[in-house]
Design a protein around this motif. Structure first.
Motif, PDB file in Angstrom:
ATOM      1  N   ILE A  34     -18.092  13.868 -47.772  1.00  0.00           N
ATOM      2  CA  ILE A  34     -19.295  14.700 -47.647  1.00  0.00           C
ATOM      3  C   ILE A  34     -20.021  14.332 -46.370  1.00  0.00           C
ATOM      4  O   ILE A  34     -20.114  13.164 -46.023  1.00  0.00           O
ATOM      5  CB  ILE A  34     -20.260  14.455 -48.828  1.00  0.00           C
ATOM      6  CG1 ILE A  34     -19.571  14.673 -50.141  1.00  0.00           C
ATOM      7  CG2 ILE A  34     -21.455  15.385 -48.735  1.00  0.00           C
ATOM      8  CD1 ILE A  34     -20.475  14.466 -51.304  1.00  0.00           C
ATOM      9  N   ARG A  35     -20.559  15.352 -45.700  1.00  0.00           N
ATOM     10  CA  ARG A  35     -21.465  15.074 -44.591  1.00  0.00           C
ATOM     11  C   ARG A  35     -22.858  15.416 -45.074  1.00  0.00           C
ATOM     12  O   ARG A  35     -23.081  16.490 -45.622  1.00  0.00           O
ATOM     13  CB  ARG A  35     -21.121  15.970 -43.389  1.00  0.00           C
ATOM     14  CG  ARG A  35     -19.850  15.595 -42.698  1.00  0.00           C
ATOM     15  CD  ARG A  35     -19.603  16.476 -41.516  1.00  0.00           C
ATOM     16  NE  ARG A  35     -19.745  17.881 -41.817  1.00  0.00           N
ATOM     17  CZ  ARG A  35     -19.341  18.852 -41.013  1.00  0.00           C
ATOM     18  NH1 ARG A  35     -18.771  18.531 -39.865  1.00  0.00           N
ATOM     19  NH2 ARG A  35     -19.509  20.114 -41.333  1.00  0.00           N
ATOM     20  N   MET A  36     -23.778  14.500 -44.854  1.00  0.00           N
ATOM     21  CA  MET A  36     -25.108  14.674 -45.403  1.00  0.00           C
ATOM     22  C   MET A  36     -26.127  14.476 -44.298  1.00  0.00           C
ATOM     23  O   MET A  36     -25.991  13.568 -43.503  1.00  0.00           O
ATOM     24  CB  MET A  36     -25.303  13.613 -46.485  1.00  0.00           C
ATOM     25  CG  MET A  36     -26.369  13.921 -47.470  1.00  0.00           C
ATOM     26  SD  MET A  36     -26.557  12.593 -48.636  1.00  0.00           S
ATOM     27  CE  MET A  36     -25.519  13.138 -49.953  1.00  0.00           C
ATOM     28  N   THR A  37     -27.147  15.343 -44.275  1.00  0.00           N
ATOM     29  CA  THR A  37     -28.214  15.120 -43.298  1.00  0.00           C
ATOM     30  C   THR A  37     -29.379  14.436 -43.983  1.00  0.00           C
ATOM     31  O   THR A  37     -29.594  14.603 -45.167  1.00  0.00           O
ATOM     32  CB  THR A  37     -28.738  16.429 -42.709  1.00  0.00           C
ATOM     33  OG1 THR A  37     -29.190  17.249 -43.777  1.00  0.00           O
ATOM     34  CG2 THR A  37     -27.698  17.155 -41.935  1.00  0.00           C
ATOM     35  N   LYS A  38     -30.109  13.677 -43.208  1.00  0.00           N
ATOM     36  CA  LYS A  38     -31.241  12.955 -43.771  1.00  0.00           C
ATOM     37  C   LYS A  38     -32.460  13.344 -42.971  1.00  0.00           C
ATOM     38  O   LYS A  38     -32.424  13.326 -41.744  1.00  0.00           O
ATOM     39  CB  LYS A  38     -30.970  11.465 -43.640  1.00  0.00           C
ATOM     40  CG  LYS A  38     -32.154  10.582 -43.889  1.00  0.00           C
ATOM     41  CD  LYS A  38     -31.744   9.154 -43.689  1.00  0.00           C
ATOM     42  CE  LYS A  38     -32.944   8.280 -43.505  1.00  0.00           C
ATOM     43  NZ  LYS A  38     -32.588   6.907 -43.251  1.00  0.00           N
ATOM     44  N   GLU A  39     -33.497  13.724 -43.663  1.00  0.00           N
ATOM     45  CA  GLU A  39     -34.717  14.088 -42.954  1.00  0.00           C
ATOM     46  C   GLU A  39     -35.867  13.280 -43.542  1.00  0.00           C
ATOM     47  O   GLU A  39     -36.231  13.465 -44.696  1.00  0.00           O
ATOM     48  CB  GLU A  39     -34.982  15.575 -43.122  1.00  0.00           C
ATOM     49  CG  GLU A  39     -36.070  16.082 -42.220  1.00  0.00           C
ATOM     50  CD  GLU A  39     -36.371  17.547 -42.472  1.00  0.00           C
ATOM     51  OE1 GLU A  39     -35.650  18.167 -43.275  1.00  0.00           O
ATOM     52  OE2 GLU A  39     -37.338  18.048 -41.897  1.00  0.00           O
ATOM     53  N   LYS A  40     -36.428  12.422 -42.727  1.00  0.00           N
ATOM     54  CA  LYS A  40     -37.525  11.597 -43.227  1.00  0.00           C
ATOM     55  C   LYS A  40     -38.734  12.476 -43.485  1.00  0.00           C
ATOM     56  O   LYS A  40     -39.106  13.277 -42.655  1.00  0.00           O
ATOM     57  CB  LYS A  40     -37.914  10.577 -42.165  1.00  0.00           C
ATOM     58  CG  LYS A  40     -36.989   9.410 -42.079  1.00  0.00           C
ATOM     59  CD  LYS A  40     -37.716   8.275 -41.376  1.00  0.00           C
ATOM     60  CE  LYS A  40     -36.786   7.431 -40.555  1.00  0.00           C
ATOM     61  NZ  LYS A  40     -36.076   6.446 -41.344  1.00  0.00           N
ATOM     62  N   TYR A  41     -39.347  12.304 -44.650  1.00  0.00           N
ATOM     63  CA  TYR A  41     -40.580  13.034 -45.016  1.00  0.00           C
ATOM     64  C   TYR A  41     -40.357  14.540 -44.855  1.00  0.00           C
ATOM     65  O   TYR A  41     -41.202  15.253 -44.331  1.00  0.00           O
ATOM     66  CB  TYR A  41     -41.771  12.591 -44.167  1.00  0.00           C
ATOM     67  CG  TYR A  41     -41.738  11.139 -43.807  1.00  0.00           C
ATOM     68  CD1 TYR A  41     -41.774  10.733 -42.487  1.00  0.00           C
ATOM     69  CD2 TYR A  41     -41.625  10.154 -44.790  1.00  0.00           C
ATOM     70  CE1 TYR A  41     -41.726   9.400 -42.149  1.00  0.00           C
ATOM     71  CE2 TYR A  41     -41.572   8.823 -44.459  1.00  0.00           C
ATOM     72  CZ  TYR A  41     -41.610   8.444 -43.129  1.00  0.00           C
ATOM     73  OH  TYR A  41     -41.549   7.123 -42.797  1.00  0.00           O
ATOM     74  N   GLY A  42     -39.199  14.995 -45.310  1.00  0.00           N
ATOM     75  CA  GLY A  42     -38.854  16.386 -45.081  1.00  0.00           C
ATOM     76  C   GLY A  42     -39.640  17.364 -45.918  1.00  0.00           C
ATOM     77  O   GLY A  42     -40.006  18.426 -45.453  1.00  0.00           O
ATOM     78  N   LYS A  43     -39.851  16.995 -47.196  1.00  0.00           N
ATOM     79  CA  LYS A  43     -40.555  17.901 -48.102  1.00  0.00           C
ATOM     80  C   LYS A  43     -41.432  17.082 -49.043  1.00  0.00           C
ATOM     81  O   LYS A  43     -41.285  15.867 -49.139  1.00  0.00           O
ATOM     82  CB  LYS A  43     -39.548  18.681 -48.968  1.00  0.00           C
ATOM     83  CG  LYS A  43     -38.703  19.664 -48.228  1.00  0.00           C
ATOM     84  CD  LYS A  43     -38.994  21.083 -48.696  1.00  0.00           C
ATOM     85  CE  LYS A  43     -38.126  22.101 -48.044  1.00  0.00           C
ATOM     86  NZ  LYS A  43     -38.373  22.235 -46.625  1.00  0.00           N
ATOM     87  N   GLU A  44     -42.280  17.812 -49.781  1.00  0.00           N
ATOM     88  CA  GLU A  44     -43.066  17.141 -50.829  1.00  0.00           C
ATOM     89  C   GLU A  44     -42.245  17.069 -52.096  1.00  0.00           C
ATOM     90  O   GLU A  44     -41.546  18.023 -52.419  1.00  0.00           O
ATOM     91  CB  GLU A  44     -44.290  17.991 -51.179  1.00  0.00           C
ATOM     92  CG  GLU A  44     -45.431  17.857 -50.230  1.00  0.00           C
ATOM     93  CD  GLU A  44     -46.628  18.633 -50.757  1.00  0.00           C
ATOM     94  OE1 GLU A  44     -47.674  18.523 -50.128  1.00  0.00           O
ATOM     95  OE2 GLU A  44     -46.497  19.332 -51.777  1.00  0.00           O
ATOM     96  N   CYS A  45     -42.387  16.006 -52.825  1.00  0.00           N
ATOM     97  CA  CYS A  45     -41.712  15.907 -54.115  1.00  0.00           C
ATOM     98  C   CYS A  45     -42.238  17.014 -55.031  1.00  0.00           C
ATOM     99  O   CYS A  45     -43.427  17.274 -55.072  1.00  0.00           O
ATOM    100  CB  CYS A  45     -41.999  14.545 -54.711  1.00  0.00           C
ATOM    101  SG  CYS A  45     -41.481  14.355 -56.409  1.00  0.00           S
ATOM    102  N   LYS A  46     -41.323  17.643 -55.759  1.00  0.00           N
ATOM    103  CA  LYS A  46     -41.751  18.750 -56.610  1.00  0.00           C
ATOM    104  C   LYS A  46     -42.590  18.291 -57.783  1.00  0.00           C
ATOM    105  O   LYS A  46     -43.248  19.089 -58.440  1.00  0.00           O
ATOM    106  CB  LYS A  46     -40.507  19.478 -57.156  1.00  0.00           C
ATOM    107  CG  LYS A  46     -39.726  20.204 -56.100  1.00  0.00           C
ATOM    108  CD  LYS A  46     -40.170  21.628 -55.998  1.00  0.00           C
ATOM    109  CE  LYS A  46     -39.484  22.497 -54.966  1.00  0.00           C
ATOM    110  NZ  LYS A  46     -38.418  21.988 -54.183  1.00  0.00           N
ATOM    111  N   ILE A  47     -42.573  17.014 -58.093  1.00  0.00           N
ATOM    112  CA  ILE A  47     -43.334  16.524 -59.233  1.00  0.00           C
ATOM    113  C   ILE A  47     -44.609  15.841 -58.772  1.00  0.00           C
ATOM    114  O   ILE A  47     -45.691  16.206 -59.194  1.00  0.00           O
ATOM    115  CB  ILE A  47     -42.485  15.536 -60.058  1.00  0.00           C
ATOM    116  CG1 ILE A  47     -41.185  16.185 -60.493  1.00  0.00           C
ATOM    117  CG2 ILE A  47     -43.264  15.016 -61.220  1.00  0.00           C
ATOM    118  CD1 ILE A  47     -41.353  17.303 -61.459  1.00  0.00           C
TER     119      ILE A  47
END
Lengths: 422, 103
Positions: A34-47
């Motif tokens: 698998i190739r995976m991208t990592k984005e620091k602080y990409g989104k808000e947690c849904k919870i």
């Protein structure tokens, strides 16, 4: 929100920064590469609405790209995959898993309460060593067999399919062949499974998938103990070749003391009578629909009461191991307690309610003539705090008088026999 | 220009407007004129330079081989030869809508 990405950028030091996601096998897909991208602080947690590291990958050909939806703190609190919010061990919805393990986790769900709680849990997780689960889950120990039965045996990759092309549903999809979304009939909006909500699924309330699974589990076959409390016999059917007394005994002794085993060769069945009701119930619980001996699943049912047992008892008293006489002098089974509609509180000793309270404090006298069979090999009499003198050592006992399977020298674990017969 | 095999189907609208221009280009093009066009950016010099390389003869655009534009430092999906792309599905690349410019 006080700690969300937009409003409070001064709290940036506490934002989550992780270097590997917490995911289940189904979400990762069938391809081991698998190739995976990592984005620091990409989104808000849904919870918990705090910024976290977003990981994004492709779970296979013709699958949509999946990404982590909740932060690692929220996922660790409930031991779930960051994307699909299903339990990491069983792959079941949180509500089902909590019901199966009898966990009652009341996390706060609103505003500042929630933020405070997640903040504390995060600190707790940070301080722990990372091997045990934090919160309610760390305490629950018993691996539930209901959950094992409900869990899927193979991964369910249909979850990773692309979403339905809404343009195609209206008949307006201009992309045609190259459209990556699914050109299929959408699910029925009347179906209760259609309105799912990530927060409901996470907190374990009002989850339609969980309701469906729980309904299915309650309709699975169960064996209830009979009301007649004096029945301690189990019927075991479908034995076939493994119809040996020792096989059954070797398995069932762990649940409790076996009083008798009766084999009926013709009908390929056996009746196992336990000395205690709890032993019988435990055996029933552990073996019903589960026990497999020699590759066959045994049918386990409750036997009938002592008087009503109709099948002929095999002439097994000569055979080593069957037909053990009950130990002389032990108290017989007590009469069943009176029905619970009585007014008298805690009338355990069946005393006259008008008796003086002093009588209540007298403990029961020791049962008359409690014989304590010594294991063979012990020469010195056992110290008996109750008072009656210890019985003579085993060698002097008339032969054939074994009351417990452990006295049988042929059985495994027995000491070398002093017995002269056999 | 050398003889090129063309389809027998009738051309779409607008062909009558541009056909005379194309014919004139074919006839009048000479090496000096060609270099002038390249110098004055009437033609994409870099793309033409790629066409001269082996394997890139049909390259659709320069964006599709720019590895800096992709997440994992690869080429665009349109650069994968049709034989290797086992999906058997139509792929249009996001940059230029190309459906496969190699293989």
């Amino acid at each position: 929100m006080a700690t969300s990405l937009g409003s409070n950028t001064y709290n940036r030091q506490n934002w989550e920064d992780s270097d590997f996601p917490i995911l289940c096998q189904t979400c990762l897909g069938e391809n081991p590469y698998i190739r995976m991208t990592k984005e620091k602080y990409g989104k808000e947690c849904k919870i918990c609405a705090r910024p976290f590291t977003v990981f994004r990958w492709c779970p296979g050909v013709r699958m949509r790209f999946k990404k982590t939806e909740v932060c690692q703190t929220c996922s660790k609190m409930k031991n779930v995959c960051q994307t699909c919010l299903l339990d990491l061990e069983y792959g079941l919805p949180i509500q089902v898993r909590d019901t199966g393990m009898s966990i009652k986790d009341d996390m706060p769900r609103s505003d500042v309460n929630k933020e405070y709680y997640t903040q504390n849990m995060e600190r707790e997780i940070q301080n722990s060593d990372g091997t045990r689960l934090v919160g309610m889950l760390g305490k629950a120990q018993n691996p539930s067999d209901m959950l094992l039965k409900l869990a899927r045996p193979t991964p369910y990759y249909k979850r990773n399919r692309p979403h339905i092309c809404s343009f195609w549903v209206k008949g307006e999809c201009k992309r045609g062949e190259e459209c990556p979304y699914r050109h299929e009939k959408p699910t029925d909006p009347d179906d209760p499974l259609a309105d799912q909500n990530i927060k409901d699924r996470y907190y374990g309330i009002n989850d339609p998938v969980a309701d469906k699974l729980l309904k299915r589990s309650s309709s699975m076959p169960r064996l209830d103990p009979p009301e007649d409390k004096s029945i301690t016999t189990l019927y075991i059917g479908g034995l076939g070749e493994s119809l040996t007394d020792s096989e059954l005994r070797n398995h069932f002794y762990q649940y409790g003391e076996i009083r008798t085993i009766t084999l009926v060769q013709r009908q390929q069945c056996a009746f196992i009578q336990f000395a205690t009701r709890q032993g019988a119930e435990l055996a029933a619980e552990k073996t019903f629909n589960k026990l497999i001996i020699n590759g066959r699943r045994l049918a386990v049912k409750w036997g009938r009461s002592q008087a009503a047992k109709g099948t002929d008892v095999k002439d097994g008293f000569d055979e080593m191991g069957t037909g053990l006489e009950p130990v002389p002098g032990l108290p017989t089974t007590l009469p069943p307690p009176p029905a619970l509609e009585e007014e008298a509180p805690a009338n355990y000793f069946n005393l006259d309610p008008s008796s003086s309270p002093a009588l209540m404090n007298i403990s029961l006298p020791p049962p008359p003539g409690l014989s304590n069979p010594l294991p063979p090999g012990f020469g010195a009499p056992m110290f008996h705090p109750m008072g009656p003198p210890p019985p003579p050592p085993m060698a002097l006992r008339p032969p054939g008088h074994i009351h417990y399977p452990s006295q049988d020298p042929q059985r495994m674990g027995a000491h070398a026999a002093i017995r002269h017969s056999d | 220009m050398p003889k090129v095999k063309r389809s027998r189907k009738p051309p779409p609208d607008g062909w009558e407007l541009i056909e005379p221009t194309l014919d004139e280009l074919d006839q009048k093009m000479r090496e000096e004129l060609y270099e002038y066009c390249i110098r004055e950016s009437y033609a994409d010099k870099n793309l033409i330079a790629k066409w001269k390389k082996q394997g890139y003869e049909n390259l659709c655009c320069l964006r599709c081989i720019q590895t800096r534009d992709t997440n994992f430092g690869t080429n665009c999906i349109c650069r994968v030869p049709k034989g290797k792309l086992e999906v058997g599905r139509i792929i249009e690349c996001t940059h230029c809508g190309c459906r496969g410019c190699s293989g």
